[in-house]
Design a protein around this motif. Structure first.
Motif, PDB file in Angstrom:
ATOM      1  N   VAL A 113       0.870  -1.174   0.000  1.00 56.65           N
ATOM      2  CA  VAL A 113       0.000   0.000   0.000  1.00 56.65           C
ATOM      3  C   VAL A 113       0.907   1.224   0.000  1.00 56.65           C
ATOM      4  O   VAL A 113       1.824   1.314   0.828  1.00 56.65           O
ATOM      5  CB  VAL A 113      -0.916   0.024   1.242  1.00 56.65           C
ATOM      6  CG1 VAL A 113      -1.881   1.207   1.164  1.00 56.65           C
ATOM      7  CG2 VAL A 113      -1.676  -1.286   1.381  1.00 56.65           C
ATOM      8  N   VAL A 114       0.648   2.165  -0.923  1.00 54.29           N
ATOM      9  CA  VAL A 114       1.581   3.282  -1.092  1.00 54.29           C
ATOM     10  C   VAL A 114       0.826   4.589  -1.243  1.00 54.29           C
ATOM     11  O   VAL A 114      -0.376   4.618  -1.532  1.00 54.29           O
ATOM     12  CB  VAL A 114       2.495   3.065  -2.324  1.00 54.29           C
ATOM     13  CG1 VAL A 114       3.119   1.673  -2.302  1.00 54.29           C
ATOM     14  CG2 VAL A 114       1.748   3.298  -3.638  1.00 54.29           C
ATOM     15  N   LEU A 115       1.577   5.685  -1.070  1.00 57.16           N
ATOM     16  CA  LEU A 115       1.084   7.023  -1.358  1.00 57.16           C
ATOM     17  C   LEU A 115       1.778   7.531  -2.608  1.00 57.16           C
ATOM     18  O   LEU A 115       3.012   7.561  -2.665  1.00 57.16           O
ATOM     19  CB  LEU A 115       1.378   7.964  -0.190  1.00 57.16           C
ATOM     20  CG  LEU A 115       0.681   7.658   1.134  1.00 57.16           C
ATOM     21  CD1 LEU A 115       1.285   8.506   2.250  1.00 57.16           C
ATOM     22  CD2 LEU A 115      -0.818   7.917   1.019  1.00 57.16           C
ATOM     23  N   GLU A 116       1.003   7.915  -3.597  1.00 56.91           N
ATOM     24  CA  GLU A 116       1.596   8.453  -4.816  1.00 56.91           C
ATOM     25  C   GLU A 116       2.156   9.850  -4.554  1.00 56.91           C
ATOM     26  O   GLU A 116       1.523  10.669  -3.875  1.00 56.91           O
ATOM     27  CB  GLU A 116       0.563   8.513  -5.935  1.00 56.91           C
ATOM     28  CG  GLU A 116       1.147   8.950  -7.274  1.00 56.91           C
ATOM     29  CD  GLU A 116       0.115   8.999  -8.378  1.00 56.91           C
ATOM     30  OE1 GLU A 116       0.517   9.197  -9.535  1.00 56.91           O
ATOM     31  OE2 GLU A 116      -1.088   8.843  -8.095  1.00 56.91           O
ATOM     32  N   ALA A 117       3.338  10.121  -5.078  1.00 52.95           N
ATOM     33  CA  ALA A 117       3.933  11.454  -5.006  1.00 52.95           C
ATOM     34  C   ALA A 117       3.551  12.195  -6.291  1.00 52.95           C
ATOM     35  O   ALA A 117       3.956  11.784  -7.384  1.00 52.95           O
ATOM     36  CB  ALA A 117       5.446  11.357  -4.861  1.00 52.95           C
ATOM     37  N   ARG A 118       2.800  13.285  -6.145  1.00 46.96           N
ATOM     38  CA  ARG A 118       2.262  13.961  -7.319  1.00 46.96           C
ATOM     39  C   ARG A 118       2.652  15.438  -7.314  1.00 46.96           C
ATOM     40  O   ARG A 118       2.706  16.041  -6.243  1.00 46.96           O
ATOM     41  CB  ARG A 118       0.742  13.833  -7.342  1.00 46.96           C
ATOM     42  CG  ARG A 118       0.251  12.390  -7.224  1.00 46.96           C
ATOM     43  CD  ARG A 118      -1.253  12.292  -7.176  1.00 46.96           C
ATOM     44  NE  ARG A 118      -1.845  12.516  -8.499  1.00 46.96           N
ATOM     45  CZ  ARG A 118      -3.164  12.615  -8.682  1.00 46.96           C
ATOM     46  NH1 ARG A 118      -3.995  12.548  -7.650  1.00 46.96           N
ATOM     47  NH2 ARG A 118      -3.639  12.793  -9.883  1.00 46.96           N
ATOM     48  N   PRO A 119       2.867  16.028  -8.500  1.00 44.91           N
ATOM     49  CA  PRO A 119       2.955  15.367  -9.804  1.00 44.91           C
ATOM     50  C   PRO A 119       4.300  14.663  -9.985  1.00 44.91           C
ATOM     51  O   PRO A 119       5.360  15.232  -9.694  1.00 44.91           O
ATOM     52  CB  PRO A 119       2.813  16.533 -10.796  1.00 44.91           C
ATOM     53  CG  PRO A 119       3.310  17.721 -10.056  1.00 44.91           C
ATOM     54  CD  PRO A 119       2.991  17.489  -8.610  1.00 44.91           C
ATOM     55  N   GLY A 120       4.249  13.446 -10.470  1.00 41.53           N
ATOM     56  CA  GLY A 120       5.444  12.633 -10.566  1.00 41.53           C
ATOM     57  C   GLY A 120       6.488  13.183 -11.516  1.00 41.53           C
ATOM     58  O   GLY A 120       7.687  12.955 -11.329  1.00 41.53           O
TER      59      GLY A 120
END
Length: 210
Positions: A113-120
């Motif tokens: 389970v992860v947290l997206e870093a945005r904007p990539g």
């Protein structure tokens, strides 16, 4: 990376054939976030929501990180080469200021389970610098941890097979957002199996304001 898998799988069992024994390691390009208060806060928020659910290994907050690239096996890259890679990455990133990304969107993989870093795409200069520095010094660009690079911060790894629904229900698809400022890129040696968290930072490349 699937947004909503139906099943979680035991990451460690699946990866056991690939795990290195003690005394052998991999060199990673990581963004280390264990000292960033906003990164720690959102991960601890996620951990609180997941508390009590079986089959999850929560990432210790001091090891919160964003993986950029795997440079290669530690026994194949010398200490002098690590230094040279850091120097080259610093040259590549000389015009890059600290990068602000937002954590909040939750992504689910059967193993994690992860947290997206945005904007990539803001982090692409770090990936390019890591690849270039690794190639120029070692002759190899290294390799990604996944087939497609989606910058992310892992909350927990799955340590058992089972339904994904309880995990998704507890965490949802979005947490209250936190902005994180990425100020450096590090080379880290990880020894032995992933499960023991035997990490040793070897070099740090700081991003500086022009």
């Amino acid at each position: 990376m699937s947004s909503l898998p139906t099943r979680m799988v035991n990451r460690w069992e699946r990866r056991r054939p690939l795990m290195l024994p003690p005394g052998q390691g991999l060199l990673y390009w990581h963004v280390l976030l264990g000292d960033d208060p906003d990164a720690v806060a959102i991960v601890l928020d996620a951990h609180a929501r997941l508390a009590g659910l079986p089959g999850l290994d929560l990432v210790p907050h001091r090891f919160i990180h964003l993986t950029v690239l795997i440079a290669g096996y530690s026994h194949e890259i010398t200490g002098d080469q690590v230094y040279e890679m850091a120097v080259e990455a610093k040259r590549q990133l000389a015009e890059i200021e600290p990068v602000i990304v937002t954590l909040g969107r939750v992504l689910y993989h059967p193993e994690a389970v992860v947290l997206e870093a945005r904007p990539g795409d803001r982090l692409l200069p770090l990936l390019r610098a890591a690849k270039t520095a690794t190639r120029l010094v070692t002759g190899s660009e290294g390799y990604l941890a996944h087939d497609v690079w989606i910058p992310h911060v892992t909350i927990a790894y799955s340590s058992a097979d089972g339904p994904a629904a309880p995990v998704i229900s507890a965490l949802g698809t979005r947490l209250p957002e936190r902005e994180v400022t990425i100020r450096s890129l590090s080379i880290v040696r990880q020894d032995g199996p992933e499960t023991v968290w035997a990490w040793r930072p070897l070099a740090e490349v700081r991003l500086t304001n022009r």
